[in-house]
Design an enzyme around this catalytic site. Structure first.
Site, PDB file in Angstrom:
ATOM      1  N   CYS A 155      -1.331   4.238  14.123  1.00  0.00           N
ATOM      2  CA  CYS A 155      -0.214   3.410  14.600  1.00  0.00           C
ATOM      3  C   CYS A 155       1.101   4.160  14.460  1.00  0.00           C
ATOM      4  O   CYS A 155       1.690   4.189  13.373  1.00  0.00           O
ATOM      5  CB  CYS A 155      -0.125   2.117  13.797  1.00  0.00           C
ATOM      6  SG  CYS A 155      -1.693   1.252  13.640  1.00  0.00           S
TER       7      CYS A 155
ATOM      8  N   ARG B 129      -4.093  18.012  21.694  1.00  0.00           N
ATOM      9  CA  ARG B 129      -3.970  17.604  23.100  1.00  0.00           C
ATOM     10  C   ARG B 129      -5.119  18.081  23.993  1.00  0.00           C
ATOM     11  O   ARG B 129      -5.519  17.346  24.908  1.00  0.00           O
ATOM     12  CB  ARG B 129      -2.613  18.043  23.660  1.00  0.00           C
ATOM     13  CG  ARG B 129      -1.534  17.115  23.179  1.00  0.00           C
ATOM     14  CD  ARG B 129      -0.161  17.444  23.656  1.00  0.00           C
ATOM     15  NE  ARG B 129       0.736  16.377  23.215  1.00  0.00           N
ATOM     16  CZ  ARG B 129       2.037  16.525  22.990  1.00  0.00           C
ATOM     17  NH1 ARG B 129       2.609  17.691  23.167  1.00  0.00           N
ATOM     18  NH2 ARG B 129       2.761  15.505  22.596  1.00  0.00           N
TER      19      ARG B 129
ATOM     20  N   ARG C 186     -23.560   9.858  53.482  1.00  0.00           N
ATOM     21  CA  ARG C 186     -22.908   8.914  54.396  1.00  0.00           C
ATOM     22  C   ARG C 186     -22.759   9.550  55.785  1.00  0.00           C
ATOM     23  O   ARG C 186     -22.150  10.630  55.923  1.00  0.00           O
ATOM     24  CB  ARG C 186     -21.516   8.552  53.836  1.00  0.00           C
ATOM     25  CG  ARG C 186     -20.646   7.765  54.773  1.00  0.00           C
ATOM     26  CD  ARG C 186     -21.148   6.353  54.951  1.00  0.00           C
ATOM     27  NE  ARG C 186     -20.247   5.577  55.814  1.00  0.00           N
ATOM     28  CZ  ARG C 186     -20.587   4.426  56.359  1.00  0.00           C
ATOM     29  NH1 ARG C 186     -21.802   3.911  56.145  1.00  0.00           N
ATOM     30  NH2 ARG C 186     -19.735   3.773  57.106  1.00  0.00           N
TER      31      ARG C 186
ATOM     32  N   GLN D 106     -14.809  19.556  57.829  1.00  0.00           N
ATOM     33  CA  GLN D 106     -14.024  20.381  56.905  1.00  0.00           C
ATOM     34  C   GLN D 106     -13.034  19.543  56.107  1.00  0.00           C
ATOM     35  O   GLN D 106     -12.788  19.798  54.926  1.00  0.00           O
ATOM     36  CB  GLN D 106     -13.231  21.442  57.681  1.00  0.00           C
ATOM     37  CG  GLN D 106     -13.949  22.741  57.827  1.00  0.00           C
ATOM     38  CD  GLN D 106     -13.019  23.849  58.317  1.00  0.00           C
ATOM     39  OE1 GLN D 106     -11.803  23.676  58.420  1.00  0.00           O
ATOM     40  NE2 GLN D 106     -13.601  24.984  58.621  1.00  0.00           N
TER      41      GLN D 106
ATOM     42  N   GLU E 109      -0.812   9.939  24.464  1.00  0.00           N
ATOM     43  CA  GLU E 109      -0.790  11.259  23.819  1.00  0.00           C
ATOM     44  C   GLU E 109       0.292  12.142  24.434  1.00  0.00           C
ATOM     45  O   GLU E 109       0.114  13.349  24.566  1.00  0.00           O
ATOM     46  CB  GLU E 109      -2.157  11.934  23.942  1.00  0.00           C
ATOM     47  CG  GLU E 109      -3.242  11.274  23.120  1.00  0.00           C
ATOM     48  CD  GLU E 109      -3.136  11.599  21.642  1.00  0.00           C
ATOM     49  OE1 GLU E 109      -2.960  12.777  21.288  1.00  0.00           O
ATOM     50  OE2 GLU E 109      -3.211  10.657  20.847  1.00  0.00           O
ATOM     51  N   GLY E 110       1.390  11.529  24.798  1.00  0.00           N
ATOM     52  CA  GLY E 110       2.494  12.257  25.437  1.00  0.00           C
ATOM     53  C   GLY E 110       2.351  12.156  26.944  1.00  0.00           C
ATOM     54  O   GLY E 110       1.341  12.601  27.506  1.00  0.00           O
TER      55      GLY E 110
ATOM     56  N   SER F  95       3.057  12.848  31.024  1.00  0.00           N
ATOM     57  CA  SER F  95       3.127  14.140  31.731  1.00  0.00           C
ATOM     58  C   SER F  95       4.539  14.714  31.663  1.00  0.00           C
ATOM     59  O   SER F  95       4.724  15.929  31.540  1.00  0.00           O
ATOM     60  CB  SER F  95       2.719  13.964  33.197  1.00  0.00           C
ATOM     61  OG  SER F  95       1.323  13.798  33.292  1.00  0.00           O
TER      62      SER F  95
HETATM   63  C1  LIG Z   1      -3.938   2.280  26.354  1.00  0.00           C
HETATM   64  C2  LIG Z   1      -2.977   2.908  25.404  1.00  0.00           C
HETATM   65  C3  LIG Z   1      -3.424   3.350  24.171  1.00  0.00           C
HETATM   66  C4  LIG Z   1      -2.530   3.921  23.255  1.00  0.00           C
HETATM   67  N1  LIG Z   1      -2.962   4.272  22.010  1.00  0.00           N
HETATM   68  C5  LIG Z   1      -2.047   4.597  21.064  1.00  0.00           C
HETATM   69  C6  LIG Z   1      -2.428   4.734  19.697  1.00  0.00           C
HETATM   70  O1  LIG Z   1      -3.599   4.617  19.338  1.00  0.00           O
HETATM   71  N2  LIG Z   1      -1.463   4.980  18.779  1.00  0.00           N
HETATM   72  C7  LIG Z   1      -0.149   5.121  19.132  1.00  0.00           C
HETATM   73  O2  LIG Z   1       0.679   5.344  18.246  1.00  0.00           O
HETATM   74  N3  LIG Z   1       0.247   5.023  20.425  1.00  0.00           N
HETATM   75  C8  LIG Z   1      -0.666   4.744  21.391  1.00  0.00           C
HETATM   76  N4  LIG Z   1      -0.272   4.592  22.714  1.00  0.00           N
HETATM   77  C9  LIG Z   1       1.141   4.751  23.049  1.00  0.00           C
HETATM   78  C10 LIG Z   1       1.424   5.907  23.994  1.00  0.00           C
HETATM   79  O3  LIG Z   1       1.337   7.126  23.308  1.00  0.00           O
HETATM   80  C11 LIG Z   1       2.803   5.649  24.628  1.00  0.00           C
HETATM   81  O4  LIG Z   1       2.632   4.609  25.576  1.00  0.00           O
HETATM   82  C12 LIG Z   1       3.372   6.878  25.285  1.00  0.00           C
HETATM   83  O5  LIG Z   1       3.745   7.817  24.312  1.00  0.00           O
HETATM   84  C13 LIG Z   1       4.607   6.571  26.145  1.00  0.00           C
HETATM   85  O6  LIG Z   1       5.514   5.768  25.456  1.00  0.00           O
HETATM   86  P1  LIG Z   1       6.121   4.469  26.195  1.00  0.00           P
HETATM   87  O7  LIG Z   1       4.978   3.681  26.716  1.00  0.00           O
HETATM   88  O8  LIG Z   1       7.043   3.787  25.259  1.00  0.00           O
HETATM   89  O9  LIG Z   1       6.905   5.021  27.439  1.00  0.00           O
HETATM   90  P2  LIG Z   1       8.431   5.549  27.455  1.00  0.00           P
HETATM   91  O10 LIG Z   1       8.629   6.534  26.380  1.00  0.00           O
HETATM   92  O11 LIG Z   1       9.337   4.372  27.508  1.00  0.00           O
HETATM   93  O12 LIG Z   1       8.472   6.301  28.853  1.00  0.00           O
HETATM   94  C14 LIG Z   1       8.676   5.619  30.092  1.00  0.00           C
HETATM   95  C15 LIG Z   1       8.774   6.675  31.185  1.00  0.00           C
HETATM   96  O13 LIG Z   1       9.946   7.494  30.951  1.00  0.00           O
HETATM   97  C16 LIG Z   1       9.576   8.864  30.902  1.00  0.00           C
HETATM   98  N5  LIG Z   1      10.427   9.571  29.942  1.00  0.00           N
HETATM   99  C17 LIG Z   1      10.769   9.199  28.679  1.00  0.00           C
HETATM  100  N6  LIG Z   1      11.544  10.123  28.099  1.00  0.00           N
HETATM  101  C18 LIG Z   1      11.693  11.118  28.983  1.00  0.00           C
HETATM  102  C19 LIG Z   1      12.372  12.374  28.985  1.00  0.00           C
HETATM  103  N7  LIG Z   1      13.055  12.795  27.909  1.00  0.00           N
HETATM  104  N8  LIG Z   1      12.321  13.150  30.098  1.00  0.00           N
HETATM  105  C20 LIG Z   1      11.625  12.739  31.181  1.00  0.00           C
HETATM  106  N9  LIG Z   1      10.947  11.568  31.253  1.00  0.00           N
HETATM  107  C21 LIG Z   1      10.979  10.780  30.169  1.00  0.00           C
HETATM  108  C22 LIG Z   1       8.120   8.853  30.457  1.00  0.00           C
HETATM  109  O14 LIG Z   1       7.461  10.052  30.789  1.00  0.00           O
HETATM  110  C23 LIG Z   1       7.582   7.649  31.202  1.00  0.00           C
HETATM  111  O15 LIG Z   1       7.251   7.991  32.517  1.00  0.00           O
HETATM  112  C24 LIG Z   1      -1.172   4.065  23.628  1.00  0.00           C
HETATM  113  C25 LIG Z   1      -0.734   3.629  24.897  1.00  0.00           C
HETATM  114  C26 LIG Z   1      -1.607   3.042  25.761  1.00  0.00           C
HETATM  115  C27 LIG Z   1      -1.070   2.517  27.079  1.00  0.00           C
END
Ligand SMILES: Cc1cc2nc3c(=O)[nH]c(=O)nc-3n(C[C@H](O)[C@H](O)[C@H](O)COP(=O)(O)OP(=O)(O)OC[C@H]3O[C@@H](n4cnc5c(N)ncnc54)[C@H](O)[C@@H]3O)c2cc1C
Length: 415
Positions: free
Chosen positions: A128, A274, A299, A310, A395-396, A398
């Site tokens: 978490c 990663r 198909r 192609q 996990e971060g 893209s």
């Molecule tokens: C199914 C699922 C399982 C998960 N499991 C875990 C878990 O077990 N433990 C845990 O701790 N977390 C977990 N996570 C959390 C996950 O790691 C986060 O959702 C992820 O890191 C993105 O954070 P956020 O959703 O708050 O998005 P945000 O950080 O709010 O990002 C929103 C958008 O803005 C972009 N963005 C943000 N900052 C920048 C920047 N500086 N430059 C360019 N673009 C940017 C992002 O790339 C994204 O497109 C999980 C998430 C999901 C959906």
């Protein structure tokens, strides 16, 4: 003198074939059902435990494989079976890796086995870190850990979100801030043992894909933990905080400071973990590609199999090329981690970025090749496409991978 080789050895091939059998015979037939049910697939995890696939021993063996490719091979095969079930089986390893990276030998020995349990008494673990206001920006965590010297206890308060296995796990690993002024350097990780009062599951999320994997909020309300639950121990934390404060003071005084070893260590851990996530994405992509290749060969439209065009065959050629390129990047980064090579160009992030984007692209192409059938739940590619979408997010994201790579190759603080 080591020679260059991309041949997995006989042991790794035997593990791959064994897992392929499990993925084909146990996971594949159950995948659609658990996707619809959106529940933790206990019978599947149970079967994985009975066979030794859900076990600390199995992951430890793959993790310490000297070539580095043990984990990627295992992940690819399980996620070829199904990503939702795959994550239900390997979700615990996220927390286990956090203990391995930050815990003392004693803590690893105590907690890692309790995260898996035994086939007769299954246990799960959750990691978490993410919070509602701290996703990509991990330094913004608000969950607070306060030390009470008199009782040698830590008191944790805050709300975690998106936790895989959150609330249903026996052991939770929670990242909290000890000194908010220090940002990411002021954070520490804690074990929350089974049955600890004050930890509760918040909402469980209804998701687009990987629906057999449980994702939920975790609420920490005055969670009291004995001192030994701080991963790495108090002495090490105090030293780390003192160094961070010194550095912060140095930076404030205009000395510029130096890049901290704590931050570098955390980055090295991410770079090493990663590729395993990239390998999961490859499993999904390979599964969708195989369905599409088979479909295109059978198909018939305009009097010939659609692969005779192609336009379709080239699509399949590109799909396969990107899958193989992803695997090469993942294996390279895994080998670098196992042989302690420095990730000078963020090669771990590169592998996750490329494999995640590839999975999303390949599964979309597969749906297109299956035409109307690709759009229905009669065929598995729409599920694979839904499942793949998480691989550009967790996990971060893209974008964050690109940021890490851009900083590594330029040496500049790109924002
Ligand atoms: C199914 C699922 C399982 C998960 N499991 C875990 C878990 O077990 N433990 C845990 O701790 N977390 C977990 N996570 C959390 C996950 O790691 C986060 O959702 C992820 O890191 C993105 O954070 P956020 O959703 O708050 O998005 P945000 O950080 O709010 O990002 C929103 C958008 O803005 C972009 N963005 C943000 N900052 C920048 C920047 N500086 N430059 C360019 N673009 C940017 C992002 O790339 C994204 O497109 C999980 C998430 C999901 C959906």
């Amino acid at each position: 003198m080591s020679t260059f080789s991309l041949d997995p050895g006989p042991d790794q091939l035997a593990v791959r074939d064994w897992l392929h059998g499990f993925a084909a015979d146990v996971m594949r037939p159950a995948a659609a059902e658990w996707d619809e049910r959106e529940e933790t697939p206990w019978p599947i995890i149970q079967e994985a435990a009975r066979l030794g696939i859900y076990s600390l021993d199995f992951y430890a063996q793959q993790y310490f494989d000297p070539s580095g490719v043990g984990i990627p091979i295992a992940m690819e095969e399980l996620f070829w079976g199904d990503a939702g079930l795959g994550l239900a089986i390997v979700g615990t390893t996220l927390a286990a890796v956090a203990v391995l990276a930050n815990g003392t030998d004693e803590q690893i020995g105590t907690w890692a086995p309790q995260m898996f349990g035994t086939p007769d008494d299954l246990k799960l673990a959750a990691f978490c870190s993410s919070e509602p206001d701290a996703g990509s920006d991990v330094s913004a965590l608000r969950t607070r850990a306060v030390y009470q010297e008199a009782t040698d206890e830590w008191v944790l308060n805050g709300t975690k979100t998106w936790a895989t296995n959150g609330g249903i796990a026996d052991v939770h690993v929670v990242v909290a801030t000890v000194d908010p002024a220090l940002g990411a350097r002021g954070q520490a990780s804690f074990i929350v043992p089974p049955g600890t009062r004050g930890l509760a599951q918040g909402q469980k999320f209804k998701k687009h894909g990987i629906r057999a994997s449980h994702t939920a909020e975790v609420v920490l309300d005055d969670v009291r933990l004995p001192g030994h639950c701080l991963l790495g121990g108090k002495e090490k934390l105090d030293e780390r905080l003192a160094r961070a404060r010194e550095r912060a003071a140095g930076t404030a005084a205009g000395s510029g400071g130096s890049r901290g070893s704590g931050k570098n260590a955390a980055m090295a851990t991410f770079e090493a973990s990663r590729p395993a996530v990239g390998a999961q994405a490859i499993g999904i992509a390979r599964a969708a590609y195989e369905v599409a290749l088979d479909y295109a060969g059978t198909r018939v439209q305009f009097g010939r199999p659609i692969i005779d065009n192609q336009g379709v065959a080239f699509q399949l050629a590109d799909m396969r090329t990107r899958i193989d390129a992803s695997r090469l990047l993942v294996w390279r980064a895994s080998w670098m981690a196992a042989t302690n090579q420095p990730f000078t160009a963020a090669e771990g992030s590169m592998s996750k970025l490329y494999a995640g984007e590839t999975a999303k692209w390949v599964t979309a192409q597969a749906m297109q090749i299956l035409g109307g059938n690709g759009y229905t739940r009669e065929y598995p590619v729409e599920r694979m496409h839904r499942d793949s979408a998480i691989y550009t997010v967790f996990e971060g994201t893209s974008e964050i991978q690109r940021l890490v790579i851009a900083r590594a190759i330029s040496g500049l603080p790109i924002r």
